[in-house]
Write an enzyme that holds these catalytic residues in place. Structure first.
Site, PDB file in Angstrom:
ATOM      1  N   MET A   4      18.419 110.880 -50.027  1.00 56.34           N
ATOM      2  CA  MET A   4      18.666 109.866 -48.868  1.00 56.34           C
ATOM      3  C   MET A   4      20.189 108.749 -48.925  1.00 56.34           C
ATOM      4  O   MET A   4      20.331 107.764 -48.412  1.00 56.34           O
ATOM      5  CB  MET A   4      17.582 108.867 -49.068  1.00 56.34           C
ATOM      6  CG  MET A   4      15.695 109.917 -48.479  1.00 56.34           C
ATOM      7  SD  MET A   4      16.525 110.216 -46.997  1.00 56.34           S
ATOM      8  CE  MET A   4      15.769 108.306 -46.324  1.00 56.34           C
ATOM      9  N   ILE A   6      16.051 117.418 -48.170  1.00 54.54           N
ATOM     10  CA  ILE A   6      16.279 115.424 -48.750  1.00 54.54           C
ATOM     11  C   ILE A   6      15.529 115.417 -50.005  1.00 54.54           C
ATOM     12  O   ILE A   6      14.474 115.949 -49.486  1.00 54.54           O
ATOM     13  CB  ILE A   6      16.909 115.004 -47.538  1.00 54.54           C
ATOM     14  CG1 ILE A   6      17.649 113.627 -48.640  1.00 54.54           C
ATOM     15  CG2 ILE A   6      16.091 114.368 -46.842  1.00 54.54           C
ATOM     16  CD1 ILE A   6      18.981 112.916 -47.235  1.00 54.54           C
ATOM     17  N   CYS A   7      15.807 115.007 -51.071  1.00 60.10           N
ATOM     18  CA  CYS A   7      14.898 113.645 -51.517  1.00 60.10           C
ATOM     19  C   CYS A   7      15.827 112.829 -51.760  1.00 60.10           C
ATOM     20  O   CYS A   7      16.263 111.755 -50.882  1.00 60.10           O
ATOM     21  CB  CYS A   7      14.335 114.632 -52.962  1.00 60.10           C
ATOM     22  SG  CYS A   7      15.547 114.494 -54.136  1.00 60.10           S
ATOM     23  N   ARG A   8      15.752 111.913 -52.837  1.00 60.47           N
ATOM     24  CA  ARG A   8      16.094 110.288 -53.121  1.00 60.47           C
ATOM     25  C   ARG A   8      17.675 110.867 -53.461  1.00 60.47           C
ATOM     26  O   ARG A   8      18.429 109.556 -52.992  1.00 60.47           O
ATOM     27  CB  ARG A   8      15.831 109.911 -54.079  1.00 60.47           C
ATOM     28  CG  ARG A   8      16.343 107.628 -53.876  1.00 60.47           C
ATOM     29  CD  ARG A   8      14.716 107.428 -55.184  1.00 60.47           C
ATOM     30  NE  ARG A   8      15.356 105.833 -55.455  1.00 60.47           N
ATOM     31  CZ  ARG A   8      16.648 105.055 -55.124  1.00 60.47           C
ATOM     32  NH1 ARG A   8      17.395 105.920 -55.439  1.00 60.47           N
ATOM     33  NH2 ARG A   8      16.506 103.783 -55.147  1.00 60.47           N
TER      34      ARG A   8
END
Length: 108
Positions: free
Chosen positions: A86, A58-60
């Site tokens: 996110m 996961i990232c933004r």
């Protein structure tokens, strides 16, 4: 979504989640129990990753995690990109996050 992407609802309970965001993003708010390995550190921190399990990255918003998943899968790992990052985890699906500071966590 690409073939290596999964929605938040498809992540199994207890799955290994790897967060590839930068330190300031992690400190503001992250998934409790996630493994923090910034994208740029990935090649040098393979020992920190769960080698025997599927990883959900996961990232933004999904761009950096998509690059991380492609690299991991090219190097023999079983990794999946969490579609929407996110934002999808916390804002769209209401999943909990925690902060390092003790302040109200937020997605930076």
């Amino acid at each position: 979504m690409d073939e290596d992407a999964v929605s938040v609802s498809e992540i199994p309970d207890g799955a290994a989640i790897v967060d590839v965001r930068e330190d300031d993003e992690w400190e503001a708010g992250h998934i409790e129990g996630a493994i923090h390995v910034p994208l740029g550190d990935l090649p040098t921190r393979l020992d920190d990753l769960p080698l025997d399990d599927n990883m959900y990255v996961i990232c933004r918003t999904g761009g950096r995690s998509n690059r991380a998943v492609a690299w991991l899968n090219d190097n023999g790992f079983d990794a999946f990109n969490i579609a929407g990052g996110m934002g999808s985890w916390h804002l769209d699906n209401g999943k909990p996050i925690v902060s390092e500071s003790g302040e109200e966590p937020w997605v930076k």
